[in-house]
Design a protein around this motif. Structure first.
Motif, mmCIF file in Angstrom:
data_model
loop_
_atom_site.group_PDB
_atom_site.id
_atom_site.type_symbol
_atom_site.label_atom_id
_atom_site.label_comp_id
_atom_site.label_asym_id
_atom_site.label_seq_id
_atom_site.Cartn_x
_atom_site.Cartn_y
_atom_site.Cartn_z
ATOM 1 N N GLY A 113 -1.037 16.500 41.324
ATOM 2 C CA GLY A 113 -0.265 15.268 41.362
ATOM 3 C C GLY A 113 0.768 15.203 40.255
ATOM 4 N N THR A 114 0.421 15.729 39.078
ATOM 5 C CA THR A 114 1.382 15.783 37.974
ATOM 6 C C THR A 114 2.520 16.738 38.303
ATOM 7 N N PHE A 115 2.174 17.901 38.844
ATOM 8 C CA PHE A 115 3.207 18.853 39.268
ATOM 9 C C PHE A 115 4.142 18.211 40.294
ATOM 10 N N ARG A 116 3.579 17.519 41.264
ATOM 11 C CA ARG A 116 4.397 16.874 42.301
ATOM 12 C C ARG A 116 5.333 15.835 41.692
ATOM 13 N N LEU A 117 4.837 15.092 40.698
ATOM 14 C CA LEU A 117 5.675 14.090 40.039
ATOM 15 C C LEU A 117 6.880 14.744 39.369
ATOM 16 N N PHE A 118 6.649 15.871 38.703
ATOM 17 C CA PHE A 118 7.764 16.573 38.056
ATOM 18 C C PHE A 118 8.680 17.220 39.087
ATOM 19 N N ALA A 119 8.094 17.955 40.036
ATOM 20 C CA ALA A 119 8.886 18.796 40.936
ATOM 21 C C ALA A 119 9.587 18.025 42.043
ATOM 22 N N LYS A 120 8.985 16.908 42.489
ATOM 23 C CA LYS A 120 9.529 16.205 43.643
ATOM 24 C C LYS A 120 10.133 14.844 43.320
ATOM 25 N N VAL A 121 9.838 14.313 42.140
ATOM 26 C CA VAL A 121 10.320 12.973 41.802
ATOM 27 C C VAL A 121 11.234 13.013 40.578
ATOM 28 N N VAL A 122 10.688 13.399 39.437
ATOM 29 C CA VAL A 122 11.458 13.335 38.192
ATOM 30 C C VAL A 122 12.614 14.334 38.198
ATOM 31 N N GLU A 123 12.410 15.489 38.802
ATOM 32 C CA GLU A 123 13.472 16.489 38.852
ATOM 33 C C GLU A 123 14.715 15.962 39.559
ATOM 34 N N ARG A 124 14.524 15.049 40.499
ATOM 35 C CA ARG A 124 15.646 14.532 41.284
ATOM 36 C C ARG A 124 16.594 13.684 40.455
ATOM 37 N N TRP A 125 16.134 13.174 39.317
ATOM 38 C CA TRP A 125 17.075 12.438 38.469
ATOM 39 C C TRP A 125 17.441 13.211 37.206
#
Length: 388
Positions: A113-125
């Motif tokens: 879930g942490t990886f997904r937050l970085f790779a799919k959410v935070v990376e987008r901004w």
């Protein structure tokens, strides 16, 4: 001398803090358990005249305040903040501390879930990240760039039970002028206190060991930095993913028995690991309490005990590992961890499916156990049957 005349002595032991910190008897009724303030707004005594600082329950609620004070005390921090989930806590932390163009170092075996937050959410901004083996301070140092703002650590990690030397990475972080964040979910503050070892922020999924009964979802951030605590509190209110009053009350109830539960979790997990090590169908066991574990010495130095999580690999590959999960009976097939009941899962298909195909992909033959507090002989018998 009456009870309310006894002087308060500090510091208290962990078990005492777990039961009493932030939880003074209710001044109106004398109730020894904080009430559930199931309320959205509060009467003001004139414009701006707040009673106890409460105006609206997104900003603050007395039940949540009790939990937040308790969390800070248990982690040895100055400010605790409670959220609707562990990932909500992580999101607020990242959006408080990072801006487009910043960089973060994350563990090579981070929670899915942490990886997904970085790779799919935070990376987008516009935030970039790279992976490093956080058990190796030199590898983390090599991963730093002039844009790095955070080093993110899980110890023990999920699901491979990797151990990071928190004090050593705190030195790396200080030397580079970056902040160190430690996810302390697997250990709980009873077994490990990262702030005392140099971390800047501690993250918890309070859903797990803190709540302890698989009946509430929540998250937390704790820091010893007053200014950072104020920043985080501002964003907690501005973003709104707060723990509700009933969830806060349930988490407080769980915390009261955290110490005794963690003792039992750890003792049971140690026995389970011993069984698995000697089983012919198990090819590898991940448990920091085993002397052969690569992080055993560091874990023994920075943890009170080795926790209730055990992972292992099964001879025969992925299908054999799935079959073990399916055959278990007392170990319930389910995601999450840290409850009083024992759970079993296949990370590759369940909790860590989001890292498939990435550098963080977990072994297909891996099984993860959350060892509960049942009679240990029953747990051993169930695992033996499941392994065939």
């Amino acid at each position: 001398m009456s009870d309310d005349q006894h002087p308060q002595h500090a510091p208290h032991g962990f078990e005492t803090l777990a039961i009493h910190a932030g939880q003074e008897p209710d001044p109106l009724t004398g109730a020894v358990v904080p009430p559930i303030y199931q309320v959205s707004t509060y009467k003001q005594d004139g414009v701006g005249g707040l009673r106890g600082g409460y105006e609206y329950s997104r900003s603050a609620n007395p039940t949540r305040t009790a939990l937040e004070e308790n969390l800070a005390a248990l982690e040895g921090g100055r400010r605790g903040l409670a959220f609707a989930s562990g990932l909500a806590a992580e999101d607020v932390l990242l959006r408080t501390l990072l801006a487009p163009g910043d960089h973060v170092v994350i563990p090579s075996d981070a929670y899915g879930g942490t990886f997904r937050l970085f790779a799919k959410v935070v990376e987008r901004w516009g935030v970039t990240w790279s992976v490093a083996n956080t058990s190796d301070p030199a590898a983390v140092r090599a991963a730093l760039t002039d844009r790095t703002k955070l080093i993110w650590v899980e110890t023990p990690s999920n699901p491979l039970l990797g151990i990071t030397d928190i004090a050593a990475l705190a030195d790396v972080a200080r030397g580079a002028g970056v902040r160190l964040v430690v996810d302390n979910t697997f250990a709980s503050p009873y077994l490990q206190q990262p702030l005392a070892l140099g971390a800047d922020v501690v993250v918890h999924s309070t859903t797990k060991y803190m709540g302890g009964h698989s009946d509430v979802v929540g998250g937390a951030l704790i820091t010893a930095d007053d200014a950072l605590g104020e920043e985080l509190a501002y964003h907690q209110n501005a973003m709104g993913a707060i723990a509700g009053p009933f969830d806060s009350w349930l988490t407080l109830r769980g915390i009261k028995t955290l110490a005794v539960r963690m003792d039992r979790h750890s003792a049971n997990a140690s026995r389970v690991a011993e069984l698995l090590v000697s089983h012919p169908k198990v090819t590898h066991v991940y448990y920091p309490g085993l002397p052969e574990h690569a992080g055993h010495e560091v874990a023994a130095k920075q943890m009170r005990a080795f926790g209730g999580m055990v992972s292992f690999r099964v001879a025969g590959g992925e299908e054999a590992a799935v079959a073990v999960c399916d055959r278990a009976e007392l170990f319930t097939l389910g995601e999450s961890l840290g409850g009083v009941e024992s759970l079993i899962e296949h990370p590759g298909r369940m909790t860590h499916a989001s890292v498939a195909g990435s550098a963080l992909e977990v072994p297909a033959d891996l099984v993860r156990l959350s060892v509960g507090i049942e009679a240990v002989d029953d747990l051993l018998a169930d695992l033996s049957r499941a392994l065939g």
